[in-house]
Scaffold this motif. Structure first.
Motif, PDB file in Angstrom:
ATOM      1  N   GLY A   1       4.174  22.936   3.020  1.00 16.23           N
ATOM      2  CA  GLY A   1       2.785  22.518   3.012  1.00 16.23           C
ATOM      3  C   GLY A   1       2.683  21.076   2.558  1.00 16.23           C
ATOM      4  O   GLY A   1       3.673  20.341   2.509  1.00 16.23           O
ATOM      5  N   PRO A   2       1.485  20.655   2.179  1.00 17.78           N
ATOM      6  CA  PRO A   2       1.306  19.263   1.757  1.00 17.78           C
ATOM      7  C   PRO A   2       1.963  18.977   0.411  1.00 17.78           C
ATOM      8  O   PRO A   2       1.930  19.805  -0.498  1.00 17.78           O
ATOM      9  N   GLU A   3       2.567  17.799   0.301  1.00 16.96           N
ATOM     10  CA  GLU A   3       3.120  17.371  -0.976  1.00 16.96           C
ATOM     11  C   GLU A   3       2.016  16.846  -1.880  1.00 16.96           C
ATOM     12  O   GLU A   3       0.994  16.333  -1.403  1.00 16.96           O
ATOM     13  N   SER A   4       2.239  16.961  -3.173  1.00 16.57           N
ATOM     14  CA  SER A   4       1.289  16.421  -4.142  1.00 16.57           C
ATOM     15  C   SER A   4       2.013  16.222  -5.457  1.00 16.57           C
ATOM     16  O   SER A   4       3.199  16.516  -5.586  1.00 16.57           O
ATOM     17  N   ASP A   5       1.271  15.765  -6.436  1.00 17.20           N
ATOM     18  CA  ASP A   5       1.826  15.652  -7.796  1.00 17.20           C
ATOM     19  C   ASP A   5       1.637  16.951  -8.577  1.00 17.20           C
ATOM     20  O   ASP A   5       1.766  16.976  -9.797  1.00 17.20           O
ATOM     21  N   GLY A   6       1.352  18.017  -7.874  1.00  9.55           N
ATOM     22  CA  GLY A   6       1.076  19.300  -8.503  1.00  9.55           C
ATOM     23  C   GLY A   6      -0.401  19.609  -8.577  1.00  9.55           C
ATOM     24  O   GLY A   6      -0.785  20.688  -9.003  1.00  9.55           O
ATOM     25  N   SER A   7      -1.221  18.666  -8.134  1.00  4.59           N
ATOM     26  CA  SER A   7      -2.671  18.861  -8.218  1.00  4.59           C
ATOM     27  C   SER A   7      -3.214  19.692  -7.059  1.00  4.59           C
ATOM     28  O   SER A   7      -4.378  20.104  -7.099  1.00  4.59           O
TER      29      SER A   7
ATOM     30  N   GLY B   1       8.717  23.987 -10.308  1.00  5.11           N
ATOM     31  CA  GLY B   1       7.644  23.006 -10.272  1.00  5.11           C
ATOM     32  C   GLY B   1       7.835  21.977  -9.171  1.00  5.11           C
ATOM     33  O   GLY B   1       6.879  21.571  -8.502  1.00  5.11           O
ATOM     34  N   ALA B   2       9.088  21.548  -8.960  1.00  2.24           N
ATOM     35  CA  ALA B   2       9.355  20.584  -7.890  1.00  2.24           C
ATOM     36  C   ALA B   2       9.075  21.204  -6.526  1.00  2.24           C
ATOM     37  O   ALA B   2       8.508  20.546  -5.632  1.00  2.24           O
ATOM     38  N   LEU B   3       9.460  22.445  -6.326  1.00  2.00           N
ATOM     39  CA  LEU B   3       9.168  23.128  -5.064  1.00  2.00           C
ATOM     40  C   LEU B   3       7.664  23.257  -4.856  1.00  2.00           C
ATOM     41  O   LEU B   3       7.152  23.080  -3.742  1.00  2.00           O
TER      42      LEU B   3
ATOM     43  N   ARG C   1      11.880  14.462 -12.929  1.00  6.65           N
ATOM     44  CA  ARG C   1      10.946  15.129 -12.017  1.00  6.65           C
ATOM     45  C   ARG C   1      10.990  14.535 -10.616  1.00  6.65           C
ATOM     46  O   ARG C   1      11.067  15.263  -9.613  1.00  6.65           O
ATOM     47  N   ALA C   2      10.992  13.208 -10.510  1.00 11.05           N
ATOM     48  CA  ALA C   2      10.988  12.560  -9.203  1.00 11.05           C
ATOM     49  C   ALA C   2      12.305  12.789  -8.476  1.00 11.05           C
ATOM     50  O   ALA C   2      12.330  13.066  -7.261  1.00 11.05           O
ATOM     51  N   ALA C   3      13.423  12.670  -9.205  1.00  6.15           N
ATOM     52  CA  ALA C   3      14.729  12.834  -8.573  1.00  6.15           C
ATOM     53  C   ALA C   3      14.941  14.270  -8.097  1.00  6.15           C
ATOM     54  O   ALA C   3      15.522  14.514  -7.033  1.00  6.15           O
ATOM     55  N   MET C   4      14.496  15.243  -8.879  1.00 10.94           N
ATOM     56  CA  MET C   4      14.614  16.636  -8.455  1.00 10.94           C
ATOM     57  C   MET C   4      13.779  16.889  -7.205  1.00 10.94           C
ATOM     58  O   MET C   4      14.223  17.553  -6.255  1.00 10.94           O
ATOM     59  N   ARG C   5      12.590  16.332  -7.178  1.00 11.74           N
ATOM     60  CA  ARG C   5      11.739  16.510  -6.006  1.00 11.74           C
ATOM     61  C   ARG C   5      12.383  15.876  -4.769  1.00 11.74           C
ATOM     62  O   ARG C   5      12.377  16.463  -3.686  1.00 11.74           O
TER      63      ARG C   5
END
Length: 670
Positions: free
Chosen positions: A605-611, A423-425, A586-590
């Protein structure tokens, strides 16, 4: 062509409905229909008496209308007469109680009586339809092992002993592998061995692990027995539907996939999870891994709500299209639904379908037509593949072993840890291949090894050599701990990966589930800590508080071209191995993965909150960018080419509305 298909159960409807159904299928662009999935009691109403009249008519009707057939063998659930005559076929739970007819899959995978009757039916079906021009695919049983993967009856015990004899040859070898000197469990003969039935205390973990292996192999054997009969009578491909999903774990699909002519998966959004769309992406990536990177088939998904979760949430407008194109983006060339027409009766009467109870004057039906239109516009994408520089290693055997009885913390869930890194990737804009630990890693830049508790010497060596030859690895806690017999690797944790990672842990220090710890790099974590010291690794972050303040939590070890750890940093082209000794939030893993990806030189690619998801498929001539907006705001993405769905030219900035999907054929490669 992207196939659009569905399950159809004409036996649930009067014959006068069939013609209407087939006409609507054609209007919806349905070009593959699965039939006879649960047809046994109609085909063989009494033992040895076969009636193919109804199936003949529906097969003929579909073929006459140009709709290809995915023909089931009909063996997924036996008819009542079989269990009535032979109650010994019924599966037994670990506590010794039987499970009775009334649902589905009420059969023991090791029952010779069941198999004889099932194969007799398969032979009849294959003989009758093996050369039928309308049959495009064979569908063995259905979701094998969904309910009956583990049976503990006497027939199973006999087959388990045979499997163990083949695996170990001698009872002495079994005793060594299972560590039976513990608690006076030493066996004198294979005849003394039972399945790991319910006991008064903790059971033998190696025995339970082998029982999982056996049970997966036993169902695979059933698949192969049916497939063999079909292949002797038909030249069409044979498969069955996998269940790569968050709540099914009993089958080792790495061993199943090579036996399939087509890798097919069933997937339903699971709203019991925190991030259902992220799990969908993981399942699609794992299915692509099972297919060896080749296009695969989504055998089942839903248009809306299912009926088997505590809260069966329907899909929002546009969500069905987003779900579907996420599967396509990640390698699916065939998209099928359960089911065509919503049932009036039975356990699945509230399960959504392409044709809902309310009929065609519905928003859902209009969305089905829109989806069909979109898939037709994507025809040229079929056959292209997904490429990635990043892999996540996943193992069903490690899943089984890591969640045995008597583990350090029952709060540590293997799949949750795998989902966390995947999910972080995904949020970092990285498309990920999900691979077996036995896979060739040489083409990747970065490999993540999450919670790989059980690992063989060969697998550990391959991962270490990958880093030694310039690759970058990130290993998370509770990895490398045990060998293939669930025997702890001595000398300190993380066992098989100590030299690669340049660390040694002398003790686990799990946390209560509601406890968090702070790291000196600003990150937060929970669930797990370790009394860790470095040997050749550099410390990236330490605990500020919790049970181990000042102890390393994240480390990095540099590896030269020879594979030997180098304290001073890697030479040009050298690799590195990161270790995460806790469960980062979640934030630390990312944040950590972002740093590690940059060090590995991975394009993102672009970063997002998963959206937002951006995934590319590539053919010999073109690259296709799938841009999926799960969010509530319009997004922009830099890309040039033609949007296949709308036909519009994209001059460099693509706008995707909230909940929208765009698929851009990028400008041809030079």
């Amino acid at each position: 062509m992207i196939t659009l298909g569905c399950d159809y159960n004409p036996e649930q409807w009067p014959a006068e409905v069939w013609a209407e159904d087939v006409a609507l299928m054609r209007a919806a662009g349905i070009n593959l229909v699965a039939v006879n999935i649960f047809g046994w009691s109609d085909l063989e109403p009494r033992a040895g008496e076969y009636d193919f009249g109804q199936l003949d008519r529906i097969v003929g009707l579909l073929h006459q209308n140009g709709i290809r057939i995915n023909l089931g063998t009909g063996t997924s659930s036996p008819p009542p007469w079989l269990a009535s005559r032979h109650p010994e076929i019924l599966p037994m739970a670990a506590d010794g109680t039987r499970r009775y007819p009334g649902g589905r899959q009420a059969w023991c995978p090791s029952s010779p009586v069941f198999r004889d009757h099932a194969l007799a039916l398969v032979e009849q079906v294959a003989e009758r339809y093996g050369r039928h021009p309308g049959v495009a695919l064979w569908h063995v049983s259905n979701e094998l092992g969904c309910h009956n993967a583990l049976c503990y009856c006497d027939a199973t015990a006999e087959r388990f002993r045979e499997w163990l004899t083949d695996r170990y040859q001698t009872i002495e070898a079994l005793n060594a592998a299972w560590g039976t000197s513990f608690w006076s469990q030493r066996y004198g003969a294979f005849a003394e061995v039972l399945p790991p039935r319910a006991a008064l205390s903790l059971r033998n973990p190696a025995q339970m692990l082998d029982f999982q292996r056996f049970s997966s192999a036993e169902l695979l054997g059933h698949y192969e027995a049916e497939a063999e009969l079909i292949r002797a009578r038909s030249d069409k491909p044979v498969t069955t539907n996998f269940m790569v999903t968050a709540h099914i774990r009993d089958l080792d699909y790495w061993r199943w996939a090579p036996r399939m002519d087509v890798v097919a998966n069933d997937h339903y959004l699971d709203h019991r999870l925190g991030h259902p769309a992220a799990e969908l992406s993981f399942a699609a990536d794992l299915t692509r891994g099972l297919a060896g990177g080749k296009p695969w088939m989504l055998m089942e998904q839903s248009t809306g709500a299912v009926n088997w979760q505590p809260y069966n949430l329907t899909k929002a407008p546009g969500e069905m299209l987003r779900n579907t194109l996420t599967h396509v983006a990640r390698g699916a060339d065939s998209i099928c639904f359960f089911q065509w027409r919503a049932s009036r009766q039975g356990s699945e009467k509230f399960h959504s379908a392409l044709l809902p109870h309310a009929g065609t004057e519905t928003e859902q039906w209009r969305e089905v037509l829109d989806l069909s239109h979109s898939l037709r516009r994507l025809a040229e994408v079929a056959g292209s593949t997904v490429e990635s520089d990043v892999a996540v290693l996943f193992s069903w055997e490690s899943w089984w072993a890591a969640e045995q009885e008597g583990r350090p913390s029952s709060a540590v869930n293997y799949l949750e840890q795998v989902h966390a890194v995947h999910g972080a990737l995904r949020e970092l804009g990285v498309t990920t291949d999900v691979l077996s630990p036995d896979s060739d890693l040489s083409r990747y830049r970065f490999v993540v090894v999450p919670c790989l508790y059980l690992v063989t010497d060969e697998q550990a060596k391959a991962i270490s050599e990958f880093a030694g030859h310039g690759g970058h690895v990130l290993v998370t806690f509770f990895s490398g701990i045990a060998d293939e017999d669930d025997r702890i690797r001595l000398g300190g944790y993380p066992g098989a990966f100590r030299d690669l990672l340049g660390v040694t842990a002398e003790q686990f220090a799990p946390l209560n589930p509601d406890t968090t710890v702070t790291l000196d790099n600003g990150g937060a974590a929970g669930l797990w800590t370790e009394r860790l010291r470095t040997t050749t690794a550099q410390v990236v972050a330490r605990y500020v508080d919790g049970p181990l303040p000042g102890v390393p939590a994240i480390t990095r070890n540099f590896c030269g071209a020879s594979g030997r750890p180098d304290r001073d940093g890697g030479p040009a082209g050298g690799g590195s191995a990161w270790y995460v000794a806790t469960a980062l939030d979640r934030a630390a893993m990312r944040d950590l993965l972002r740093t590690a990806l940059e060090a590995a030189g991975v394009d993102r690619g672009p970063e997002s909150d998963g959206s937002v998801e951006v995934v590319r498929r590539r053919s010999e001539r073109h690259t296709y960018a799938f841009v999926i907006n799960h969010g509530v705001r319009e997004i922009e993405y830099a890309v040039a080419g033609c949007d296949l769905i709308s036909g519009e030219v994209v001059a460099g900035r693509l706008r995707v509305p909230p909940g929208g999907v765009r698929v851009v054929r990028e400008e041809a490669r030079p």
